[in-house]
Write a protein that holds these residues in place. Structure first.
Motif, PDB file in Angstrom:
ATOM      1  N   VAL A   1       0.781  -1.123  -0.112  1.00 39.57           N
ATOM      2  CA  VAL A   1      -0.193  -0.076  -0.014  1.00 39.57           C
ATOM      3  C   VAL A   1       0.855   1.137   0.020  1.00 39.57           C
ATOM      4  O   VAL A   1       0.753   2.110  -0.755  1.00 39.57           O
ATOM      5  CB  VAL A   1      -0.951   0.062   0.979  1.00 39.57           C
ATOM      6  N   GLY A   2       1.842   1.364   0.737  1.00 40.21           N
ATOM      7  CA  GLY A   2       2.698   2.370   0.891  1.00 40.21           C
ATOM      8  C   GLY A   2       3.492   2.662  -0.396  1.00 40.21           C
ATOM      9  O   GLY A   2       3.590   3.822  -0.719  1.00 40.21           O
ATOM     10  N   SER A   3       3.804   1.506  -1.349  1.00 40.13           N
ATOM     11  CA  SER A   3       4.538   1.874  -2.470  1.00 40.13           C
ATOM     12  C   SER A   3       3.691   2.391  -3.524  1.00 40.13           C
ATOM     13  O   SER A   3       3.955   3.007  -4.439  1.00 40.13           O
ATOM     14  CB  SER A   3       5.112   0.476  -3.038  1.00 40.13           C
ATOM     15  N   ALA A   4       2.393   2.231  -3.297  1.00 36.46           N
ATOM     16  CA  ALA A   4       1.457   2.730  -4.356  1.00 36.46           C
ATOM     17  C   ALA A   4       1.037   4.258  -3.980  1.00 36.46           C
ATOM     18  O   ALA A   4       0.884   5.308  -4.774  1.00 36.46           O
ATOM     19  CB  ALA A   4      -0.261   2.063  -4.276  1.00 36.46           C
TER      20      ALA A   4
ATOM     21  N   PHE B   1      -2.348   3.152   6.258  1.00 35.02           N
ATOM     22  CA  PHE B   1      -3.723   2.826   5.936  1.00 35.02           C
ATOM     23  C   PHE B   1      -4.640   3.973   6.613  1.00 35.02           C
ATOM     24  O   PHE B   1      -5.788   4.307   6.273  1.00 35.02           O
ATOM     25  CB  PHE B   1      -4.334   1.642   7.142  1.00 35.02           C
ATOM     26  N   ASP B   2      -4.114   5.088   7.151  1.00 32.60           N
ATOM     27  CA  ASP B   2      -4.819   6.111   7.736  1.00 32.60           C
ATOM     28  C   ASP B   2      -4.862   7.351   6.561  1.00 32.60           C
ATOM     29  O   ASP B   2      -5.589   8.217   6.777  1.00 32.60           O
ATOM     30  CB  ASP B   2      -4.065   7.024   8.858  1.00 32.60           C
ATOM     31  N   ASP B   3      -4.299   6.781   5.476  1.00 27.63           N
ATOM     32  CA  ASP B   3      -4.238   8.057   4.338  1.00 27.63           C
ATOM     33  C   ASP B   3      -5.847   8.171   3.899  1.00 27.63           C
ATOM     34  O   ASP B   3      -6.217   6.844   3.433  1.00 27.63           O
ATOM     35  CB  ASP B   3      -3.243   7.678   3.276  1.00 27.63           C
TER      36      ASP B   3
ATOM     37  N   THR C   1     -11.357   0.864   2.053  1.00 33.96           N
ATOM     38  CA  THR C   1     -11.190  -0.602   2.437  1.00 33.96           C
ATOM     39  C   THR C   1     -12.577  -1.236   2.209  1.00 33.96           C
ATOM     40  O   THR C   1     -13.714  -0.656   2.221  1.00 33.96           O
ATOM     41  CB  THR C   1     -10.901  -0.585   3.991  1.00 33.96           C
ATOM     42  N   VAL C   2     -12.541  -2.295   1.689  1.00 32.33           N
ATOM     43  CA  VAL C   2     -13.654  -3.307   1.154  1.00 32.33           C
ATOM     44  C   VAL C   2     -13.348  -4.570   2.148  1.00 32.33           C
ATOM     45  O   VAL C   2     -12.521  -5.303   1.552  1.00 32.33           O
ATOM     46  CB  VAL C   2     -13.940  -3.441  -0.107  1.00 32.33           C
TER      47      VAL C   2
END
Length: 293
Positions: A21-24, A53-55, A60-61
């Motif tokens: 997720v961070g790399s995206a 994840f706090d971005d 989220t699903v």
């Protein structure tokens, strides 16, 4: 042109998921979002207030059950808003922060570009696996080319092409779902490129680690042919793969579940039949992979 990165997870690789997720989110100078899909789990759990994840760009699903790879990714696409959809494995990551702008520019420059399949690099420095290069002549992963399929966890798809192709076939659960979509995207008039400059990093693992690999591989190959090929090509395609499997495997422990899956592919419904045109079959042949292998 907005990019949506869909990451499917079963919640069993939290550190790798955070890296993916961070790399995206680190992609520079591009409008990007991440859709994080939990296949039978809450993808974030109690980490919702923690980076990355706090971005606010992360959606989220949480699916109530493991619905399989194609259905899970389809739910992610439904929750996305981008013009270009990237599928990223939860244990993969992008090392370059300029990948997003590179893809945006490629798709903007070529309206008929439907899919870009990425080069998968081994973080340990190996050359990578031949199966990660989606063409018959796979010996040189650094050579870009036109192809007729793509890697499901390392790709970017134009949303319009994805919609015309009908999305990923959900009954497949695992294996060959991207080829089913690829053939329909080609039939809709788009083309597919393997681009060695678009890189995703992923640990070297074997698909045979999954217990259902041989069964689903065979069943879905039958469904793939039944759904997408004119009958003459379908029967030829399946005959070639039976012969290749017997020659390659030879081990009864592998052949038994494979032939069980092959029979299941004929016995059970394959879903709607949308055979590609002979023109598309000829285009695939000229590209280097006729739809008989």
């Amino acid at each position: 042109m907005k990019l949506s990165v869909v990451v499917l997870t079963m919640g069993n690789r939290p550190e790798e998921l955070a890296r993916a997720v961070g790399s995206a989110l680190e992609q520079e100078h591009v409008d990007i979002e991440v859709v994080l899909v939990g296949n039978g789990v809450d993808p974030v759990g109690d980490r919702g207030a923690e980076p990355p994840f706090d971005d606010p760009r992360v959606t989220t699903v949480a699916l109530p059950a493991n619905v399989g790879i194609p259905a899970g990714r389809n739910r992610g696409v439904e929750a996305s808003s981008g013009d270009i959809v990237l599928f990223l494995d939860d244990d993969g990551w992008y090392r370059s922060t300029r990948l997003g702008t590179y893809l945006r520019d490629r798709f903007s420059a070529d309206p008929k570009l439907g899919v870009v399949s990425f080069r998968v690099r081994d973080p340990e420095g190996g050359r990578g696996e031949r199966r990660h290069v989606p063409r018959l002549r796979a010996g040189d992963p650094e050579r870009s080319s036109a192809v007729t399929t793509f890697l499901g966890g390392a790709c970017a798809i134009r949303r319009a092409a994805y919609d015309l192709g009908g999305g990923l076939p959900e009954d497949f659960f695992y294996a060959h779902e991207e080829t089913d979509l690829a053939w329909q995207i080609l039939n809709a008039g788009y083309h597919i490129a393997y681009d060695a400059s678009a890189v995703m990093y992923h640990p070297a693992v074997l698909p045979t680690r999954h217990d259902m690999f041989y069964r689903y591989n065979a069943r879905n190959r039958v469904w793939l042919a039944r759904r997408n090929l004119p009958w003459f090509l379908a029967l030829t395609y399946l005959g070639v793969w039976v012969a290749m499997t017997v020659l390659r495997e030879r081990d009864p422990k592998a052949l038994k579940p494979w032939f069980k899956g092959f029979a299941e592919g004929w016995r059970k419904p394959a879903g709607p039949r949308r055979p590609i045109s002979w023109r598309t079959a000829w285009h695939m042949t000229r590209t280097g992979r006729p739809p008989v292998i």
